[in-house]
Design a protein around this motif. Sequence first.
Motif, PDB file in Angstrom:
ATOM      1  N   ALA A  59      25.296-101.611  91.935  1.00 35.63           N
ATOM      2  CA  ALA A  59      24.280-101.828  92.951  1.00 35.63           C
ATOM      3  C   ALA A  59      23.035-101.027  92.622  1.00 35.63           C
ATOM      4  O   ALA A  59      21.909-101.434  92.924  1.00 35.63           O
ATOM      5  CB  ALA A  59      24.815-101.433  94.324  1.00 35.63           C
ATOM      6  N   GLY A  60      23.229 -99.888  91.983  1.00 39.96           N
ATOM      7  CA  GLY A  60      22.100 -99.042  91.590  1.00 39.96           C
ATOM      8  C   GLY A  60      21.418 -99.542  90.333  1.00 39.96           C
ATOM      9  O   GLY A  60      20.509 -98.899  89.830  1.00 39.96           O
ATOM     10  N   GLY A  61      21.896-100.667  89.776  1.00 36.95           N
ATOM     11  CA  GLY A  61      21.210-101.273  88.641  1.00 36.95           C
ATOM     12  C   GLY A  61      21.793-100.916  87.293  1.00 36.95           C
ATOM     13  O   GLY A  61      21.172-101.149  86.267  1.00 36.95           O
ATOM     14  N   VAL A  62      22.986-100.340  87.262  1.00 34.16           N
ATOM     15  CA  VAL A  62      23.586 -99.991  85.984  1.00 34.16           C
ATOM     16  C   VAL A  62      24.371-101.198  85.469  1.00 34.16           C
ATOM     17  O   VAL A  62      25.328-101.634  86.099  1.00 34.16           O
ATOM     18  CB  VAL A  62      24.562 -98.816  86.142  1.00 34.16           C
ATOM     19  N   ILE A  63      23.924-101.774  84.349  1.00 36.74           N
ATOM     20  CA  ILE A  63      24.680-102.895  83.813  1.00 36.74           C
ATOM     21  C   ILE A  63      25.122-102.606  82.391  1.00 36.74           C
ATOM     22  O   ILE A  63      26.303-102.641  82.051  1.00 36.74           O
ATOM     23  CB  ILE A  63      23.846-104.198  83.846  1.00 36.74           C
ATOM     24  N   SER A  64      24.176-102.248  81.545  1.00 37.37           N
ATOM     25  CA  SER A  64      24.543-102.088  80.145  1.00 37.37           C
ATOM     26  C   SER A  64      24.444-100.639  79.693  1.00 37.37           C
ATOM     27  O   SER A  64      24.895-100.297  78.616  1.00 37.37           O
ATOM     28  CB  SER A  64      23.632-102.955  79.268  1.00 37.37           C
ATOM     29  N   ASP A  65      23.878 -99.788  80.520  1.00 38.98           N
ATOM     30  CA  ASP A  65      23.660 -98.412  80.082  1.00 38.98           C
ATOM     31  C   ASP A  65      24.335 -97.467  81.068  1.00 38.98           C
ATOM     32  O   ASP A  65      23.894 -97.343  82.210  1.00 38.98           O
ATOM     33  CB  ASP A  65      22.153 -98.141  80.011  1.00 38.98           C
ATOM     34  N   ILE A  66      25.403 -96.821  80.630  1.00 39.71           N
ATOM     35  CA  ILE A  66      26.099 -95.940  81.567  1.00 39.71           C
ATOM     36  C   ILE A  66      25.631 -94.495  81.431  1.00 39.71           C
ATOM     37  O   ILE A  66      26.165 -93.587  82.031  1.00 39.71           O
ATOM     38  CB  ILE A  66      27.634 -95.998  81.374  1.00 39.71           C
ATOM     39  N   GLU A  67      24.591 -94.289  80.603  1.00 40.02           N
ATOM     40  CA  GLU A  67      24.130 -92.914  80.408  1.00 40.02           C
ATOM     41  C   GLU A  67      23.141 -92.504  81.497  1.00 40.02           C
ATOM     42  O   GLU A  67      22.862 -91.325  81.682  1.00 40.02           O
ATOM     43  CB  GLU A  67      23.436 -92.768  79.035  1.00 40.02           C
ATOM     44  N   GLY A  68      22.608 -93.489  82.202  1.00 45.27           N
ATOM     45  CA  GLY A  68      21.539 -93.217  83.165  1.00 45.27           C
ATOM     46  C   GLY A  68      22.000 -92.396  84.364  1.00 45.27           C
ATOM     47  O   GLY A  68      23.188 -92.146  84.567  1.00 45.27           O
ATOM     48  N   ALA A  69      21.000 -91.984  85.156  1.00 43.90           N
ATOM     49  CA  ALA A  69      21.285 -91.120  86.306  1.00 43.90           C
ATOM     50  C   ALA A  69      22.064 -91.887  87.380  1.00 43.90           C
ATOM     51  O   ALA A  69      22.889 -91.316  88.086  1.00 43.90           O
ATOM     52  CB  ALA A  69      19.992 -90.570  86.880  1.00 43.90           C
ATOM     53  N   ALA A  70      21.799 -93.224  87.478  1.00 45.31           N
ATOM     54  CA  ALA A  70      22.447 -94.004  88.528  1.00 45.31           C
ATOM     55  C   ALA A  70      23.966 -94.047  88.320  1.00 45.31           C
ATOM     56  O   ALA A  70      24.722 -94.225  89.266  1.00 45.31           O
ATOM     57  CB  ALA A  70      21.882 -95.417  88.542  1.00 45.31           C
ATOM     58  N   ALA A  71      24.398 -93.870  87.056  1.00 45.63           N
ATOM     59  CA  ALA A  71      25.835 -93.948  86.766  1.00 45.63           C
ATOM     60  C   ALA A  71      26.516 -92.588  86.823  1.00 45.63           C
ATOM     61  O   ALA A  71      27.694 -92.468  86.494  1.00 45.63           O
ATOM     62  CB  ALA A  71      26.045 -94.576  85.390  1.00 45.63           C
ATOM     63  N   ALA A  72      25.759 -91.571  87.230  1.00 46.38           N
ATOM     64  CA  ALA A  72      26.323 -90.213  87.202  1.00 46.38           C
ATOM     65  C   ALA A  72      27.606 -90.076  88.022  1.00 46.38           C
ATOM     66  O   ALA A  72      28.591 -89.521  87.528  1.00 46.38           O
ATOM     67  CB  ALA A  72      25.274 -89.206  87.657  1.00 46.38           C
ATOM     68  N   PRO A  73      27.636 -90.574  89.260  1.00 43.89           N
ATOM     69  CA  PRO A  73      28.886 -90.440  90.031  1.00 43.89           C
ATOM     70  C   PRO A  73      30.051 -91.158  89.352  1.00 43.89           C
ATOM     71  O   PRO A  73      31.178 -90.654  89.331  1.00 43.89           O
ATOM     72  CB  PRO A  73      28.562 -91.114  91.366  1.00 43.89           C
ATOM     73  N   LEU A  74      29.757 -92.324  88.759  1.00 41.71           N
ATOM     74  CA  LEU A  74      30.792 -93.093  88.071  1.00 41.71           C
ATOM     75  C   LEU A  74      31.328 -92.297  86.877  1.00 41.71           C
ATOM     76  O   LEU A  74      32.537 -92.180  86.670  1.00 41.71           O
ATOM     77  CB  LEU A  74      30.202 -94.427  87.598  1.00 41.71           C
ATOM     78  N   ARG A  75      30.396 -91.713  86.111  1.00 40.96           N
ATOM     79  CA  ARG A  75      30.812 -90.909  84.949  1.00 40.96           C
ATOM     80  C   ARG A  75      31.653 -89.728  85.396  1.00 40.96           C
ATOM     81  O   ARG A  75      32.656 -89.393  84.783  1.00 40.96           O
ATOM     82  CB  ARG A  75      29.566 -90.406  84.203  1.00 40.96           C
ATOM     83  N   GLU A  76      31.200 -89.110  86.477  1.00 40.31           N
ATOM     84  CA  GLU A  76      31.913 -87.933  86.963  1.00 40.31           C
ATOM     85  C   GLU A  76      33.339 -88.289  87.358  1.00 40.31           C
ATOM     86  O   GLU A  76      34.295 -87.608  87.011  1.00 40.31           O
ATOM     87  CB  GLU A  76      31.156 -87.367  88.162  1.00 40.31           C
ATOM     88  N   PHE A  77      33.446 -89.424  88.071  1.00 37.69           N
ATOM     89  CA  PHE A  77      34.780 -89.840  88.505  1.00 37.69           C
ATOM     90  C   PHE A  77      35.685 -90.123  87.305  1.00 37.69           C
ATOM     91  O   PHE A  77      36.814 -89.654  87.229  1.00 37.69           O
ATOM     92  CB  PHE A  77      34.677 -91.100  89.381  1.00 37.69           C
ATOM     93  N   LEU A  78      35.137 -90.865  86.331  1.00 41.05           N
ATOM     94  CA  LEU A  78      35.925 -91.210  85.142  1.00 41.05           C
ATOM     95  C   LEU A  78      36.315 -89.962  84.374  1.00 41.05           C
ATOM     96  O   LEU A  78      37.442 -89.828  83.891  1.00 41.05           O
ATOM     97  CB  LEU A  78      35.118 -92.133  84.241  1.00 41.05           C
ATOM     98  N   GLY A  79      35.353 -89.031  84.270  1.00 45.87           N
ATOM     99  CA  GLY A  79      35.617 -87.784  83.549  1.00 45.87           C
ATOM    100  C   GLY A  79      36.770 -87.034  84.183  1.00 45.87           C
ATOM    101  O   GLY A  79      37.682 -86.570  83.500  1.00 45.87           O
ATOM    102  N   GLU A  80      36.739 -86.973  85.514  1.00 48.46           N
ATOM    103  CA  GLU A  80      37.790 -86.244  86.224  1.00 48.46           C
ATOM    104  C   GLU A  80      39.148 -86.911  85.987  1.00 48.46           C
ATOM    105  O   GLU A  80      40.150 -86.247  85.713  1.00 48.46           O
ATOM    106  CB  GLU A  80      37.440 -86.210  87.726  1.00 48.46           C
ATOM    107  N   ALA A  81      39.160 -88.263  86.073  1.00 47.79           N
ATOM    108  CA  ALA A  81      40.410 -89.002  85.866  1.00 47.79           C
ATOM    109  C   ALA A  81      40.944 -88.764  84.450  1.00 47.79           C
ATOM    110  O   ALA A  81      42.145 -88.537  84.252  1.00 47.79           O
ATOM    111  CB  ALA A  81      40.185 -90.490  86.100  1.00 47.79           C
TER     112      ALA A  81
END
Lengths: 288, 130
Positions: A59-81
């Motif tokens: 929804a924040g516009g992340v489609i092909s680039d997961i390095e961006g700031a909008a994907a930070a919560p997603l990265r954090e969650f994945l990192g923790e898992a």
Amino acid sequence: MNVNDSRLPEILRRNGAEILTDWLRYQQSAPVGREKALRDGELREQSRAFLKALEEALAGGVISDIEGAAAAPLREFLGEAARARARQGFTPGQTATFVFSLKLPLFGRLRQEYGSDAAGLAAEIWTATELIDQLGLYTTEIYQKTRDEIIARQQQELLELSTPVVKLWEGIVALPLIGTLDSARTQVVMESLLQQIVQIGASIAIIDITGVPTVDTLVAQHLLKTVAAARLMGADCIISGIRPQIAQTIVHLGVELGNVATRATLADAFRLALRRTGQAVVKAETAR
Amino acid sequence: MEHIPILKMGEFLLVTIQVDMHDRLVTALQEDLTDRIAATLARGVLIDISSLQMVDSFIGRMLGNIAGMSRVLGAETVVVGMQPSVAITLVELGLSLRGVRTALDVEKGMDLLRAVVEQDGDDGGAVEPE
């Protein structure tokens, strides 16, 4: 088709619940990774949280680039898992499969949405694949990093654990060495030995090398350095636990142990140490 | 110019180094000490370096030299109280001070000195009449 035209965010938002159900069913029936699996409740919770994070990121516009700031919560969650799985002893494959297994239910949903629009479906699947692959690779990366951290910590602990200095008697300390003696370890060994010599006020230190697998010129040099440092502090050293093979190696290599006293066993070295400090252990006559 | 005090205790000389050594100081100590040994006919020298936190190769070598000179003058030298960090530094510098006796503290050093001097006294060394 531009990535911005992707209907992925919208599809995910609308069908989140169904995708989650399909995904869970697939994960629970999948042959891979079931031998060591999370409990079902935990898996459901994680899957739900991941889908939610993914949805928000999309929804924040992340489609092909997961390095961006909008994907930070997603990265954090994945990192923790990924970190949690690494610590629990999952394989990297199992860790990444958690993300990759989302493809099946997601693609199934896309097929329903696009119906006969083959070109649109192919483009959308490509977009989704790219995204999920990146996420999967990211978990592997974090997994690897966590593993490296664990290994480094264990090495450090091993280093600290493996050099105990024990007090044998009044004025006599022993240092049982176990494992290979390299420069870094010699430093640690030397420091802890000298500290203990000061603390206990020992005049004799026995270095037992029973647990040292091989003695080459380098190891011998490290040993002699330790002996020299102890001597400077005013403590004599005895090297004990020299196995026959090691005695042979030492002579073949031409290692000069100088005037350091050496003994085959710790007991023998202890007897020598007692004699040097003017003490003796005698058999109690009443003890029979 | 400051000097390191040298105390006379019976037939021994006691040197306690309580400041950081620099090159001039250690050279002065070497001269003072050899003078005092010759003047007092001391049989032993005890150098306490327990408050010395830092040594360099020069000071390390000078310690060895002082011991060598004392021996030539008929006095045994014992260096006591070396800190672990100093010992490690000296070894890493390749200075293991061969020929210098060492002990853990002043008490053990004194015992060692007495034992050594007594041993030497047996073979008819020059013992001054008391």
